[in-house]
Write a protein that holds these residues in place. Sequence first.
Motif, short mmCIF file in Angstrom:
data_model
loop_
_atom_site.label_atom_id
_atom_site.label_comp_id
_atom_site.label_asym_id
_atom_site.label_seq_id
_atom_site.Cartn_x
_atom_site.Cartn_y
_atom_site.Cartn_z
N PRO A 329 109.50 47.20 -10.10
CA PRO A 329 109.51 49.08 -9.63
C PRO A 329 110.40 48.39 -8.18
O PRO A 329 112.05 48.89 -7.90
CB PRO A 329 108.71 50.01 -9.52
CG PRO A 329 107.96 49.39 -10.75
CD PRO A 329 108.02 48.12 -10.40
N LEU A 330 110.08 47.58 -7.79
CA LEU A 330 110.73 46.95 -6.52
C LEU A 330 111.94 46.09 -6.41
O LEU A 330 112.34 46.21 -5.61
CB LEU A 330 109.26 46.08 -5.18
CG LEU A 330 110.14 45.55 -3.92
CD1 LEU A 330 110.66 47.22 -3.24
CD2 LEU A 330 108.82 44.88 -3.67
N ALA A 331 111.56 45.37 -7.56
CA ALA A 331 112.86 44.61 -7.91
C ALA A 331 114.18 45.51 -7.88
O ALA A 331 115.61 44.30 -7.66
CB ALA A 331 112.42 43.31 -8.78
N ASP A 332 113.52 45.83 -9.09
CA ASP A 332 114.48 47.12 -9.62
C ASP A 332 115.45 47.91 -8.55
O ASP A 332 116.65 48.32 -8.70
CB ASP A 332 114.63 48.04 -10.38
CG ASP A 332 113.56 47.62 -11.67
OD1 ASP A 332 114.51 45.74 -11.82
OD2 ASP A 332 113.51 48.01 -12.64
N VAL A 333 114.73 48.16 -7.51
CA VAL A 333 114.98 49.43 -6.51
C VAL A 333 116.12 48.20 -5.57
O VAL A 333 117.19 48.73 -5.16
CB VAL A 333 114.16 49.94 -5.52
CG1 VAL A 333 114.76 50.37 -3.99
CG2 VAL A 333 113.25 50.81 -6.32
N LEU A 334 115.70 46.61 -5.27
CA LEU A 334 116.59 46.20 -4.64
C LEU A 334 117.57 45.68 -4.83
O LEU A 334 118.92 44.56 -4.69
CB LEU A 334 115.40 44.72 -3.46
CG LEU A 334 113.92 46.10 -3.00
CD1 LEU A 334 113.54 44.82 -2.07
CD2 LEU A 334 115.00 45.99 -2.39
N SER A 335 118.00 45.31 -6.27
CA SER A 335 118.68 44.36 -7.71
C SER A 335 120.15 45.17 -6.74
O SER A 335 121.02 43.92 -7.03
CB SER A 335 118.61 44.95 -9.15
OG SER A 335 118.47 46.38 -9.24
N GLY A 336 120.57 46.33 -6.82
CA GLY A 336 121.97 46.80 -5.95
C GLY A 336 122.52 46.63 -4.96
O GLY A 336 123.18 46.06 -4.38
N LEU A 337 121.20 45.77 -4.07
CA LEU A 337 121.92 45.68 -2.44
C LEU A 337 122.36 44.16 -2.93
O LEU A 337 123.16 43.29 -1.87
CB LEU A 337 120.39 45.10 -1.89
CG LEU A 337 119.63 45.82 -1.46
CD1 LEU A 337 118.63 45.43 -1.15
CD2 LEU A 337 120.92 47.18 -0.75
N ILE A 338 122.30 43.25 -3.75
CA ILE A 338 123.27 41.84 -3.96
C ILE A 338 124.84 42.20 -4.16
O ILE A 338 125.70 41.59 -3.71
CB ILE A 338 122.28 40.92 -5.40
CG1 ILE A 338 123.41 39.88 -5.23
CG2 ILE A 338 122.98 41.71 -6.64
CD1 ILE A 338 122.41 38.76 -3.66
#
Length: 421
Positions: A329-338
């Motif tokens: 869930p944390l990785a999914d939340v941050l994935s859009g930042l790339i």
Amino acid sequence: MQPTNPLWHPFADMGAVDGDRMIITRGAGSYVWDDQDRRYFDATASLWYANFGHGREEIADAVAAQLRKLDSYNLFGYYANEPALKLAERVSALAPTPGSKVFLASGGGDVVDTAAKVARAHFFHTGRPEKTHFIGRRLGYHGTHGFGTAIGGLAPNRVGFEPLQEPVSHVPFDDAAALEAEIQRVGAERVAAFFCEPVIGAGGVQLPPPGYIEAVAEICKRHDVLFVADCVIAGFGRLGTWFGIDRWPVQPDMITVAKGITGGTIPLGALIAAPRVAEPFFTGKPGAPILRHGPTYAGHPVACAAANVTLDIYEREGLIARGRELEKPLADVLSGLISHPLVAEVRAGLGFLAAVDLTDDVLEADPGASGKLQRACREEGVLVRPLAKGFAISPPLIADEPELDLLGNAFPRALDRLELS
């Protein structure tokens, strides 16, 4: 201008900090408040350690009760106290290697230096005094004591302090073959130990490549080099297991833990030594060697009382598994930042921690961009840990969907603030 307060902060530009302090006044759960009564999500669990957040009354009660019963006493020689004995039994029972011994200290830096001294002493007392060389990893962090600063692979942390403890060398953090080559270069007969964080923390949340941990453990075993797993950050649920290194099928010779062992409530650390490492000191024979080492507050009864309640909380609330449950869930939340134009890389997906790096162009144009991004996140109500290239987060294990949503909304806005500044 005269300084406003004589307090000297760690890792701080005191000319910039003095007069511009952020004063944290209280904490509850996953949040803290400043002296303006503004609330922030503590997305770093303070300094990687408030694993179950803040304000646990049962720890306060246990500490108060222990202070009234036995406020302090040392462990030197044959002295002991009940909380320390109980904690050592519990930690040993959780260790990957049955029969492990537990040496208590005041924090992570203490136990890293203890591990280094134990490694050398082990080989000295088993007839191999020439095994004194330590190998660390580039970007690795092992505290700020003497051995830890030398073994750590963050070059800026060494500036102004050299010469440090020697002999020490460093290898790339993600290349097991480089460790093999370095042991061969130095000579296995001279290498005492290899120090390894399962996931590098302060060096940028660097995840190990698949198979890396197993490979370096096998290399160390084959060359009779002690494998020291530095789990000060990785332990107590951060990677979804008790110590972090036990996520992999390996048995380190020594494990260093601290931080989460009390949820950060009171300073405490522990070195977990496999039986073969400790054996020379536990023979019970006349004239057996003595480890002439130990901090004043080793096994402090109040700190150990806090740790025992901390372990109860982890067990009762099922928090140890949360590091693994929350990693995706944390990785999914941050994935859009790339996709943000200022972001070069997002590292996440192994444990409840992550890092975001800014692009080289941003950092070249403004070397202070990481600090500005930290402030931009603060304006969005989130506290992050600044890194050389961006920021890291390691939220409390009690965080849930509302906090993840907060991160998902706050970070893009903070990056936009930085872009406009």
